[in-house]
Design an enzyme around this catalytic site. Structure first.
Site, PDB file in Angstrom:
ATOM      1  N   GLU A   1      -5.818 -10.656  -2.317  1.00 33.41           N
ATOM      2  CA  GLU A   1      -6.727 -10.522  -1.160  1.00 33.41           C
ATOM      3  C   GLU A   1      -8.186 -10.483  -1.614  1.00 33.41           C
ATOM      4  O   GLU A   1      -8.985  -9.664  -1.129  1.00 33.41           O
ATOM      5  CB  GLU A   1      -6.399  -9.246  -0.376  1.00 33.41           C
ATOM      6  CG  GLU A   1      -4.950  -9.148   0.063  1.00 33.41           C
ATOM      7  CD  GLU A   1      -4.640  -7.960   0.977  1.00 33.41           C
ATOM      8  OE1 GLU A   1      -5.577  -7.323   1.488  1.00 33.41           O
ATOM      9  OE2 GLU A   1      -3.441  -7.686   1.159  1.00 33.41           O
TER      10      GLU A   1
ATOM     11  N   GLU B   1       0.806  -1.221   0.000  1.00 31.85           N
ATOM     12  CA  GLU B   1       0.000   0.000   0.000  1.00 31.85           C
ATOM     13  C   GLU B   1       0.843   1.278   0.000  1.00 31.85           C
ATOM     14  O   GLU B   1       0.606   2.184   0.800  1.00 31.85           O
ATOM     15  CB  GLU B   1      -1.000  -0.033   1.171  1.00 31.85           C
ATOM     16  CG  GLU B   1      -1.882  -1.272   1.089  1.00 31.85           C
ATOM     17  CD  GLU B   1      -2.842  -1.465   2.260  1.00 31.85           C
ATOM     18  OE1 GLU B   1      -2.811  -0.652   3.195  1.00 31.85           O
ATOM     19  OE2 GLU B   1      -3.608  -2.436   2.242  1.00 31.85           O
TER      20      GLU B   1
ATOM     21  N   ASP C   1      -1.049  -3.755  -3.444  1.00 31.17           N
ATOM     22  CA  ASP C   1      -1.849  -2.557  -3.140  1.00 31.17           C
ATOM     23  C   ASP C   1      -3.327  -2.808  -3.387  1.00 31.17           C
ATOM     24  O   ASP C   1      -3.692  -3.748  -4.082  1.00 31.17           O
ATOM     25  CB  ASP C   1      -1.376  -1.360  -3.960  1.00 31.17           C
ATOM     26  CG  ASP C   1      -1.435  -0.055  -3.161  1.00 31.17           C
ATOM     27  OD1 ASP C   1      -2.428   0.161  -2.419  1.00 31.17           O
ATOM     28  OD2 ASP C   1      -0.494   0.750  -3.269  1.00 31.17           O
TER      29      ASP C   1
END
Ligand code: 9MR
Length: 395
Positions: free
Chosen positions: A292, A174, A224
């Site tokens: 994710e 991120e 990210d």
């Protein structure tokens, strides 16, 4: 399951199955077959998608207790794993002289025993990172030199310990800001343009170089969120990676977290991912990973806590999961993507309960709160075969 119930389930499924036979003569799975889940007779999602990509899940130490339903599910369904929280800096390295390797060791042992791919999440992040990295004993912010040394020591210690055992690292997580440029994290603020060459990518560059030195064979990922929908973020990521790859920084791929919802525009996702895939013009081996994946039942402009899961909504939700997995299979066919990791497997344990709205109950995954496989799971189990049938019908 009692024998009588099993027989009933078999008969019911046989009836359903005969009415759902596909043109190849093979049959589609149905949600009714969820009865089999506890009997270890359910198919395996990683097996069904094996020609496209590995399929994984974020897990927690309790999932690794052998013999439990949770263990049996994860061990059968997935072939790549990451700890949801326990390899993050605040857990694995809470103070300068203290490392807690227990949970990560446990994951690695599981990976070795059952031949699983293991991901390490994450080495450098602005969140869940203890303050000791950034401040000295008097509470003053440390210099760039000190922070670089601390970061190198952190990365070298962890990556060397798991050399050859953790296959993939989310080295930096991120780093891109939601609106423009890089996130103004403590890493960026303190290390800045360390080598004075006019850009501020230095902490990222040093992180990757250090990880590569510690384990030259590990796959090193920059991870990210929103890259699949926020084009500004995608462009920032693309421009930075283009430069870093041209300079020879050892970054093997980009991790697209893919926390999406039932309305996310899949064609926009495709365009954004294709932009990142252009980095393969610089490094033909550069990969995209989905790291994710989950699919919220609430859009980002919905502040409610409850969602009525009607039949109609379920159809929409399941169809979106299918649309997304079809996109991911397209990317696999193009040789761009070989790993898809869900952020958990059961609705009850998802981070999307209580977040971003306190008191919220969400249903973003493939398995429900009672560990029963949802209709979305069964739809996804049919998808690769349906896709292959459609392709051969068009030939
Ligand atoms: O799922 C994780 C949740 O249990 C933690 O409380 C949270 C803390 O920030 O982190 C969650 O995982 C995040 C991941 O590490 C990075 N990408 C976003 C994930 C969801 O917030």
């Amino acid at each position: 399951m009692k024998k009588k119930k099993l027989l009933g389930a078999v008969m019911a499924s046989a009836l359903l199955v005969s009415s759902l036979a596909s043109c190849s003569g093979e049959v589609n799975y149905t949600a009714d077959m969820a009865e089999y889940a506890y009997e270890d007779k359910a198919p395996s999602i990683c097996e069904v998608y094996k020609d496209y990509f590995q399929v994984g899940s974020a897990i927690n130490p309790r999932d690794l207790e052998e013999g439990t339903d949770r263990f049996n599910i994860i061990n059968k369904q997935f072939n790549v794993f990451t700890l949801e929280n326990d390899t993050k800096p605040e857990t694995i390295h809470p103070s300068e002289d203290v490392y807690n390797f227990d949970s990560t060791d446990q994951l690695v042992e599981f990976g070795e025993k059952y031949d699983k791919t293991v991901r390490g999440h994450t080495l450098v992040w602005h969140s869940q990172c203890p303050d000791w990295f950034f401040y000295d004993d008097e509470g003053n912010q440390v210099t760039a030199d000190v922070l670089v040394e601390r970061m190198k020591e952190h990365i070298t210690t962890i990556v060397s310990r798991y050399k050859g055992k953790i296959d993939t690292w989310d080295v930096c997580n991120e780093v891109v800001d939601d609106s423009y440029g890089l996130r103004l994290s403590n890493w960026l603020k303190i290390i800045g343009d360390y080598d004075g060459d006019g850009d501020n990518y230095d902490y990222i560059q040093i992180a990757f170089e250090t990880a590569h030195e510690a384990d030259p064979d590990a796959r090193l990922i920059i991870n990210d969120y929103s890259l699949e929908v926020n084009s500004n973020k995608t462009i920032t990521m693309y421009n930075m990676l283009k430069q870093l790859l041209e300079e020879g920084v050892p970054i093997d791929g980009v991790g697209i977290q893919m926390h999406i919802d039932y309305e996310t525009d899949v064609e926009r996702m495709r365009d954004n991912i294709q932009l990142l895939a252009k980095l393969r013009e610089i490094d033909p081996d550069f990969v995209i990973e989905v790291t994710e994946l989950d699919l919220s039942c609430f859009t980002s402009y919905d502040n409610s806590t409850e969602k009525e899961i009607t039949e109609e909504f379920t159809e929409q939700f399941d169809a979106k999961y299918c649309e997304v997995l079809n996109l991911l299979m397209d990317l696999s066919d193009e040789g761009i993507l070989d790993t898809v990791v869900f952020w958990g497997y059961d609705d009850g344990s998802s981070w999307l309960n209580d977040f971003p709205v306190e008191g919220r109950t969400n249903y973003p995954l493939l398995i429900d709160r009672d560990l029963k496989f949802k209709s979305a799971y069964w739809d996804l189990m049919n998808l690769p075969r349906q896709r292959e049938e459609e392709a051969s019908a068009q030939e």
